[in-house]
Design a protein around this motif. Structure first.
Motif, PDB file in Angstrom:
ATOM      1  N   PRO A  77       0.818  -1.219   0.000  1.00  0.00           N
ATOM      2  CA  PRO A  77       0.000   0.000   0.000  1.00  0.00           C
ATOM      3  C   PRO A  77       0.852   1.268   0.000  1.00  0.00           C
ATOM      4  CG  PRO A  77      -0.228  -1.195   2.068  1.00  0.00           C
ATOM      5  CD  PRO A  77       0.768  -1.920   1.269  1.00  0.00           C
ATOM      6  N   GLU A  79       0.511   3.985   1.906  1.00  0.00           N
ATOM      7  CA  GLU A  79       0.916   4.377   3.254  1.00  0.00           C
ATOM      8  C   GLU A  79       1.277   3.120   4.006  1.00  0.00           C
ATOM      9  OE1 GLU A  79      -0.958   7.895   5.006  1.00  0.00           O
ATOM     10  OE2 GLU A  79      -2.582   7.440   3.640  1.00  0.00           O
ATOM     11  N   GLY A  81       2.725   0.461   6.700  1.00  0.00           N
ATOM     12  CA  GLY A  81       2.686   0.296   8.152  1.00  0.00           C
ATOM     13  C   GLY A  81       3.416  -0.959   8.549  1.00  0.00           C
ATOM     14  N   LEU A  82       4.182  -0.844   9.586  1.00  0.00           N
ATOM     15  CA  LEU A  82       4.872  -1.999  10.146  1.00  0.00           C
ATOM     16  C   LEU A  82       4.760  -1.904  11.658  1.00  0.00           C
ATOM     17  CD1 LEU A  82       8.143  -1.833   8.012  1.00  0.00           C
ATOM     18  CD2 LEU A  82       6.448  -3.628   7.840  1.00  0.00           C
ATOM     19  N   TYR A  83       4.774  -3.042  12.316  1.00  0.00           N
ATOM     20  CA  TYR A  83       4.795  -3.028  13.784  1.00  0.00           C
ATOM     21  C   TYR A  83       6.209  -2.665  14.229  1.00  0.00           C
ATOM     22  CZ  TYR A  83       0.329  -5.480  13.745  1.00  0.00           C
ATOM     23  OH  TYR A  83      -0.983  -5.822  13.555  1.00  0.00           O
ATOM     24  N   ARG A  84       6.325  -1.539  14.858  1.00  0.00           N
ATOM     25  CA  ARG A  84       7.652  -0.995  15.164  1.00  0.00           C
ATOM     26  C   ARG A  84       8.450  -1.882  16.121  1.00  0.00           C
ATOM     27  NH1 ARG A  84       8.891   3.918  13.948  1.00  0.00           N
ATOM     28  NH2 ARG A  84      10.039   4.327  15.861  1.00  0.00           N
ATOM     29  N   SER A  85       7.750  -2.610  16.966  1.00  0.00           N
ATOM     30  CA  SER A  85       8.479  -3.403  17.965  1.00  0.00           C
ATOM     31  C   SER A  85       8.896  -4.782  17.436  1.00  0.00           C
ATOM     32  CB  SER A  85       7.616  -3.568  19.214  1.00  0.00           C
ATOM     33  OG  SER A  85       6.408  -4.192  18.855  1.00  0.00           O
ATOM     34  N   GLU A  90      10.431 -11.408  12.147  1.00  0.00           N
ATOM     35  CA  GLU A  90       9.086 -11.641  12.713  1.00  0.00           C
ATOM     36  C   GLU A  90       8.011 -11.096  11.777  1.00  0.00           C
ATOM     37  OE1 GLU A  90      10.123 -11.536  17.502  1.00  0.00           O
ATOM     38  OE2 GLU A  90       9.571  -9.697  16.470  1.00  0.00           O
ATOM     39  N   LEU A  94       5.074 -13.177   9.938  1.00  0.00           N
ATOM     40  CA  LEU A  94       3.648 -12.844  10.110  1.00  0.00           C
ATOM     41  C   LEU A  94       2.959 -12.687   8.752  1.00  0.00           C
ATOM     42  CD1 LEU A  94       1.205 -11.861  11.869  1.00  0.00           C
ATOM     43  CD2 LEU A  94       2.099  -9.562  11.565  1.00  0.00           C
ATOM     44  N   LEU A  95       3.526 -11.818   7.912  1.00  0.00           N
ATOM     45  CA  LEU A  95       2.859 -11.541   6.632  1.00  0.00           C
ATOM     46  C   LEU A  95       2.938 -12.749   5.696  1.00  0.00           C
ATOM     47  CD1 LEU A  95       3.961  -7.818   6.162  1.00  0.00           C
ATOM     48  CD2 LEU A  95       1.785  -8.674   6.956  1.00  0.00           C
ATOM     49  N   GLN A 139       9.478  -3.726   3.564  1.00  0.00           N
ATOM     50  CA  GLN A 139       8.090  -3.884   3.171  1.00  0.00           C
ATOM     51  C   GLN A 139       7.961  -4.460   1.757  1.00  0.00           C
ATOM     52  OE1 GLN A 139       6.211  -0.431   4.470  1.00  0.00           O
ATOM     53  NE2 GLN A 139       4.547  -1.650   5.293  1.00  0.00           N
TER      54      GLN A 139
END
Lengths: 310, 444
Positions: A77, A79, A81-85, A90, A94-95, A139
């Protein structure tokens, strides 16, 4: 590969897409163009089943698009987004697992991609430790990790430096050569010129143009030619005389010029070359094709004018 | 469902790895155990061991005092009596080193038979229970002395005749004393635990959804998972974290209470301490209100095995009901700050739920109580209270009816929240209005 049939979508009173249809063949890079707010992202979300259309259908390989087809698609996309932590690995797991891969497969594919981009040491880094450009790369990797047949990239080059833009462009061309289909939504017209085979232009929720890039350029060309030469400019102008019209001139150095001109009457490139031979030292001659930038701007402006006149 | 599970595991892993979770998991039981320790220590002061000096001067023409050998101190663990057959001045008792071990001085003299006035000088005011016990034991012995002196009845016969009379006070409007029944506090305790966990983890859901929305991760996830699965995965994952935290709390508090019972307060929990010895050597149970109510609440009335099943069932379904609600709010908020605005109304809603439990304790038979018993927002607390009080014979179905309503409401809330979540999760920068919510609810 993908058929978009008569898609319409409204968000209450605002029409986002108005009976948009297009066909995206396999093994091509398809540029989805349009000004901001034209409806590109809405169309991409519909293709990804994130948003449902009010009307129309999307078909993939001749079948109506269903949830299980999403594993064939990779979506980046606009914009991001990723989980910063979370760490890079990981995130990939997940993806990748959400796209149907096993953890083991994700790990091995991730290794290949990290090696390809020469970023093996990022694997255990948390996203918050990466710069914006680095996160973009992660990403991109997460998007292509499951080896999708259809790749949808919304502004994939924004935030990248020229070196990485080149890297991503090369990867896209490589994927295309492997038979993958790529939808590229971008404002980077240079990339469209360089890598897109086909484009569609959406403006104010309607598709106003689509076709092969070469065909669009062919139909929009103005009969201009460019001549790069060494020699005397007066001699060059005298040689043109009444058969050709000089449109633009650029001084490249001492007695080196780049001139754009148009033919007059029945004259053609052969006549031009005959006229100039012996007068100057020709370095290069080519037909000037309009860039996608020019086509885009002209089309959008002409539509705006029509709307204003109405 | 597989994708929901992947999302759930991610959520679970994130929660378990967070510092807040670890701190809450350890600090929560520690705070509760500390609170219980204080209650046991200070709330149960009536069980302190008192040493009482009975100043019982020799009677004229007699070698003993009035009370000599009449009170049997060896039979009462809580109060030890020591007799002194001479006068002790107040100042002497207060300051003399030999009396410093005594907690109180009871002054007996020959006039006491006539005027029935007896002074007790204490160093620290005795609890109500201690006062009751002292009063009972001294007055009883006084009766026996009077009987011995004035009637032709032996002490043994008098003891047979004179049995203690327990006056039990009943409210004419609440003859079963349900409102003050300590059992309802047990239910209240369970209900509050449910609400506290729902609030803690509901807020986690709200924050998590807002975060994914504002950072645009939601769109990446939605390209692989449908919105309902994403929401469900989040609810399940955070719910599992809540469940694990609850299990940790339960285990730690259980172990802590066991430890306290075995080490710190062994005498407090000794059943023999629940009895007062009689003059004739038999023992008599003391009334519950005379004993430390908190100890009894935790160790005697808290029928964990009976209530735990219903507690867990209501915990799970009320969590699902509220969690869907929180997720929908997180998804429909235009921004993270917008979501924060809902915190206060949500806290008020949960406070209302807790208050409902209290209301039902006060008015268990009112029609409002019936409504709150079935109303899904308040049912978890109210049912726990009612369950603790006990349903009337033939009314057990009410419990299952309430559970059924809660389950159906939970399903409805999940479906409704799914719509709001789907329509709201990718909308940014808008202002939430009821009209918008209504439109999103209507849209498939």
């Amino acid at each position: 590969m993908l058929e978009i049939e008569n898609i319409s979508k409204s968000f209450f009173r605002k029409v986002a897409l108005d009976h948009v249809s297009m066909t995206i063949p396999s093994g091509e890079i398809f540029g989805l163009l349009g000004p901001n707010g034209a409806g590109k992202t809405t169309l991409i979300r519909i293709i990804n089943r994130i948003t449902e259309p009010d009307h129309g259908a999307v078909k993939i390989n001749g079948e109506l698009l269903r949830q299980h087809h999403l594993s064939l698609i990779g979506y980046l996309p606009e914009e991001r987004g990723l989980y910063r932590s979370m760490t890079v690995e990981e995130h990939a797991i997940l993806l990748g697992r959400l796209r149907g891969l096993e953890k083991r497969e994700v790990k091995s594919k991730l290794e290949i991609w990290l090696e390809k981009f020469e970023i093996q040491d990022w694997k255990s880094k948390r996203i918050e430790q990466l710069s914006k450009g680095m996160a973009q790369k992660v990403q991109f990797i997460c998007t292509v990790l499951h080896d999708p047949k259809l790749l949808i990239l919304d502004e994939p080059l924004s935030g990248f430096d020229p070196v990485n833009v080149d890297l991503i462009n090369r990867e896209l061309l490589s994927m295309k050569s492997e038979g993958k289909t790529i939808i590229l939504s971008t404002h980077n017209m240079k990339s469209v010129d360089e890598i897109c085979d086909r484009v569609a232009l959406i403006h104010q929720s309607k598709k106003i143009l689509d076709g092969k890039v070469t065909d669009l350029q062919e139909s929009a060309k103005t009969g201009e030619y460019a001549v790069k030469f060494q020699g005397n400019m007066i001699a060059f102008v005298n040689a043109l005389w009444t058969g050709f019209e000089m449109v633009d001139k650029e001084v490249l150095g001492a007695d080196r010029y780049l001139v754009k001109l148009k033919m007059r009457g029945e004259n053609n490139l052969e006549d031009l070359l005959k006229t100039l031979l012996g007068q100057i030292k020709i370095e290069a001659v080519w037909e000037v094709l309009p860039s996608m930038q020019d086509i885009f701007v002209n089309e959008v402006q002409s539509k705006n004018t029509v709307i204003h006149e109405e | 469902m597989k994708n929901s599970w992947i999302i759930a595991l991610r959520e679970l892993k994130e929660r378990l790895g967070s510092r807040t979770f670890l701190i809450t998991a350890i600090l929560g039981p520690f705070v509760i155990l500390s609170f219980l320790y204080l209650l046991f220590t200070y709330g149960g002061e009536g069980k302190q061991n008192w040493k009482i000096l009975v100043v019982d001067p020799k009677l004229p023409n007699c070698s003993t005092g009035l009370f000599d050998n009449k009170i049997m101190p060896s039979e009462d663990n809580a109060i030890k009596y020591q007799f002194l057959n001479r006068y002790v001045e107040l100042e002497e008792f207060r300051d003399a080193p030999e009396f410093q071990d005594y907690d109180a001085l009871v002054e007996i003299n020959e006039k006491v038979l006539a005027n029935k006035v007896c002074f007790v000088f204490f160093r620290k005011k005795p609890s109500l229970r201690m006062q009751t016990q002292l009063h009972y034991q001294i007055e009883r012995r006084l009766d026996e002395i009077m009987v011995q002196q004035n009637l032709n009845v032996s002490v043994a016969e008098f003891r047979k005749i004179k049995q203690p009379l327990n006056l039990t006070y009943r409210d004419v409007y609440d003859p079963y004393d349900t409102s003050s029944d300590i059992r309802s506090w047990v239910g209240m305790f369970f209900g509050v635990v449910i609400i506290v966990f729902i609030f803690l983890f509901g807020m986690t859901i709200l924050r998590s959804v807002s975060y994914e929305k504002s950072t645009r991760i939601a769109e990446v996830l939605l390209a692989s998972v449908d919105s309902r699965s994403l929401m469900l995965g989040k609810i399940i994952g955070i719910g599992l974290a809540a469940f694990i935290q609850f299990a940790i709390w339960f285990t730690l508090i259980g172990l802590g209470l066991y430890f306290m019972r075995e080490t710190i307060f062994p005498d407090v929990f000794d059943p023999s301490n629940l009895q007062i010895p009689n003059a004739n050597g038999t023992v008599q149970d003391i009334a519950p209100q005379e004993y430390n109510a908190f100890v009894e609440l935790v160790f005697e009335r808290l029928n964990l095995f009976n209530m735990i099943g219903f507690f867990l069932t209501f915990f799970i379904f009320s969590y699902l009901f509220y969690a869907a609600f929180f997720a929908a709010i997180g998804a429909t908020a235009g921004s993270e700050n917008d979501g924060q605005q809902f915190v206060l109304p949500l806290i008020m809603l949960l406070c209302f739920s807790v208050y409902s439990g209290y209301y039902v304790m006060q008015y268990p038979l009112s029609s409002w109580s019936d409504f709150l018993h079935y109303f899904p927002f308040t049912a978890p607390v109210v049912v726990m209270v009612k369950l603790a009080l006990g349903y009337e014979a033939g009314h057990g179905y009410e419990l299952y009816l309430s559970l059924m309503i809660l389950i159906l409401s939970g399903i409805a809330m999940l479906l409704l929240a799914g719509r709001l979540y789907k329509n709201g999760i990718l909308q940014h920068g808008h202002r939430i209005t009821l009209f918008t919510l209504f439109r999103w609810m209507k849209r498939q």
